[in-house]
Design a protein around this motif. Structure first.
Motif, short mmCIF file in Angstrom:
data_model
loop_
_atom_site.label_atom_id
_atom_site.label_comp_id
_atom_site.label_asym_id
_atom_site.label_seq_id
_atom_site.Cartn_x
_atom_site.Cartn_y
_atom_site.Cartn_z
N SER A 36 8.90 -42.64 -7.83
CA SER A 36 7.76 -41.74 -8.00
C SER A 36 7.68 -41.25 -9.44
CB SER A 36 7.88 -40.56 -7.03
OG SER A 36 6.79 -39.68 -7.18
N PHE A 37 8.84 -40.89 -10.01
CA PHE A 37 8.88 -40.46 -11.40
C PHE A 37 8.43 -41.60 -12.32
CE2 PHE A 37 11.29 -40.57 -15.40
CZ PHE A 37 10.81 -39.40 -15.99
N ALA A 38 8.92 -42.81 -12.05
CA ALA A 38 8.55 -43.96 -12.89
C ALA A 38 7.05 -44.24 -12.79
CB ALA A 38 9.35 -45.20 -12.48
N ILE A 39 6.50 -44.12 -11.57
CA ILE A 39 5.04 -44.31 -11.40
C ILE A 39 4.29 -43.23 -12.16
CG2 ILE A 39 3.17 -44.19 -9.70
CD1 ILE A 39 5.19 -45.55 -7.73
N ASP A 40 4.74 -41.97 -12.02
CA ASP A 40 4.09 -40.88 -12.76
C ASP A 40 4.21 -41.12 -14.27
OD1 ASP A 40 3.47 -39.66 -10.37
OD2 ASP A 40 5.08 -38.15 -10.49
N TYR A 41 5.39 -41.57 -14.70
CA TYR A 41 5.60 -41.85 -16.11
C TYR A 41 4.68 -42.99 -16.57
CZ TYR A 41 8.08 -42.67 -20.49
OH TYR A 41 8.39 -42.81 -21.82
N ALA A 42 4.61 -44.03 -15.73
CA ALA A 42 3.74 -45.16 -16.06
C ALA A 42 2.28 -44.71 -16.08
CB ALA A 42 3.94 -46.30 -15.07
N ALA A 43 1.91 -43.88 -15.13
CA ALA A 43 0.53 -43.37 -15.10
C ALA A 43 0.25 -42.55 -16.35
CB ALA A 43 0.30 -42.54 -13.84
N ALA A 44 1.22 -41.73 -16.73
CA ALA A 44 1.05 -40.93 -17.95
C ALA A 44 0.99 -41.84 -19.16
CB ALA A 44 2.20 -39.93 -18.08
N ALA A 45 1.82 -42.91 -19.15
CA ALA A 45 1.80 -43.86 -20.27
C ALA A 45 0.45 -44.58 -20.33
CB ALA A 45 2.94 -44.86 -20.14
N ILE A 46 -0.07 -44.96 -19.17
CA ILE A 46 -1.40 -45.61 -19.15
C ILE A 46 -2.45 -44.64 -19.66
CG2 ILE A 46 -3.20 -46.50 -17.61
CD1 ILE A 46 -0.89 -47.73 -15.94
N GLN A 47 -2.36 -43.39 -19.19
CA GLN A 47 -3.31 -42.38 -19.65
C GLN A 47 -3.19 -42.20 -21.16
OE1 GLN A 47 -5.67 -40.82 -17.70
NE2 GLN A 47 -6.46 -40.14 -19.68
N GLU A 48 -1.93 -42.15 -21.64
CA GLU A 48 -1.69 -42.02 -23.07
C GLU A 48 -2.21 -43.24 -23.80
OE1 GLU A 48 -0.68 -40.06 -26.44
OE2 GLU A 48 -0.53 -39.22 -24.44
N ALA A 49 -1.98 -44.43 -23.21
CA ALA A 49 -2.48 -45.67 -23.83
C ALA A 49 -4.00 -45.66 -23.87
CB ALA A 49 -1.97 -46.89 -23.07
N GLU A 50 -4.63 -45.20 -22.81
CA GLU A 50 -6.10 -45.12 -22.79
C GLU A 50 -6.59 -44.15 -23.86
OE1 GLU A 50 -9.74 -43.63 -19.88
OE2 GLU A 50 -7.73 -43.83 -19.02
N SER A 51 -5.94 -42.97 -23.90
CA SER A 51 -6.33 -41.97 -24.88
C SER A 51 -6.13 -42.48 -26.30
CB SER A 51 -5.52 -40.70 -24.65
OG SER A 51 -5.77 -39.73 -25.63
N ALA A 52 -4.97 -43.12 -26.52
CA ALA A 52 -4.67 -43.65 -27.85
C ALA A 52 -5.64 -44.76 -28.21
CB ALA A 52 -3.23 -44.15 -27.90
N SER A 53 -5.97 -45.59 -27.24
CA SER A 53 -6.90 -46.69 -27.50
C SER A 53 -8.28 -46.15 -27.84
CB SER A 53 -7.01 -47.63 -26.29
OG SER A 53 -5.77 -48.25 -26.04
N LEU A 54 -8.75 -45.15 -27.07
CA LEU A 54 -10.07 -44.57 -27.34
C LEU A 54 -10.06 -43.86 -28.70
CD1 LEU A 54 -11.00 -43.16 -23.81
CD2 LEU A 54 -11.96 -45.17 -24.96
N GLU A 55 -8.96 -43.17 -28.99
CA GLU A 55 -8.86 -42.51 -30.30
C GLU A 55 -8.86 -43.55 -31.42
OE1 GLU A 55 -6.01 -39.36 -32.67
OE2 GLU A 55 -5.86 -39.44 -30.49
N ALA A 56 -8.16 -44.67 -31.17
CA ALA A 56 -8.15 -45.74 -32.17
C ALA A 56 -9.55 -46.30 -32.36
CB ALA A 56 -7.18 -46.85 -31.75
N LEU A 57 -10.26 -46.50 -31.27
CA LEU A 57 -11.64 -46.99 -31.37
C LEU A 57 -12.53 -45.99 -32.12
CD1 LEU A 57 -12.22 -48.56 -27.84
CD2 LEU A 57 -12.05 -49.78 -30.01
#
Length: 141
Positions: free
Chosen positions: A108-129
């Motif tokens: 569950s922690f790993a899923i939450d971490y992965a979800a947060a990482a995906i969210q961070e990746a999305e945020s970082a990608s949008l910020e990069a764009l």
């Protein structure tokens, strides 16, 4: 009287009888003395046979008691081992449940971490764009 007291009394009576027989033997002739010896030997043999019989009975009783004690001990050990195995199995089940819960919490922690990482990746990608878009706008001006 108790059994022990009765046996002591019998022993005392037997000793008195033996003393009387020996004392009276002094006055007996050879033939009477020989007959007394034969009778005493027969009585001694009968008593010895009786004692052997009693000893065999006591030995059998003791062996049976020992066997019974041995069987009870083996039963006790088997019961203790069985209880230990049950508790070990119970402990193993509890431990397995605990391990499963730990693994589920970690997943569950790993899923939450992965979800947060995906969210961070999305945020970082949008910020990069956005940053790239701003850089292009600035480059055109």
């Amino acid at each position: 009287m108790t059994k022990t007291t009765d046996r002591i009394t019998q022993l005392t009576d037997r000793a008195k009888h033996a003393q009387e027989q020996v004392q009276s033997a002094v006055t007996k002739n050879q033939e009477q003395l020989s007959a007394a010896v034969d009778q005493a030997q027969q009585e001694a043999e009968q008593r010895a046979e009786h004692l052997r019989h009693e000893a065999a009975e006591q030995k059998a009783t003791a062996a049976a008691s020992l066997e019974e004690a041995r069987n009870k001990w083996q039963e006790h050990v088997a019961t203790a081992k069985s209880r230990f195995q049950e508790r070990k199995a119970e402990f193993d089940v509890k431990r397995a449940e605990h391990d499963a819960e730990d693994a589920e919490r970690y997943a569950s922690f790993a899923i939450d971490y992965a979800a947060a990482a995906i969210q961070e990746a999305e945020s970082a990608s949008l910020e990069a764009l956005l940053t790239r878009s701003e850089a292009e706008v600035l480059a055109r001006s």
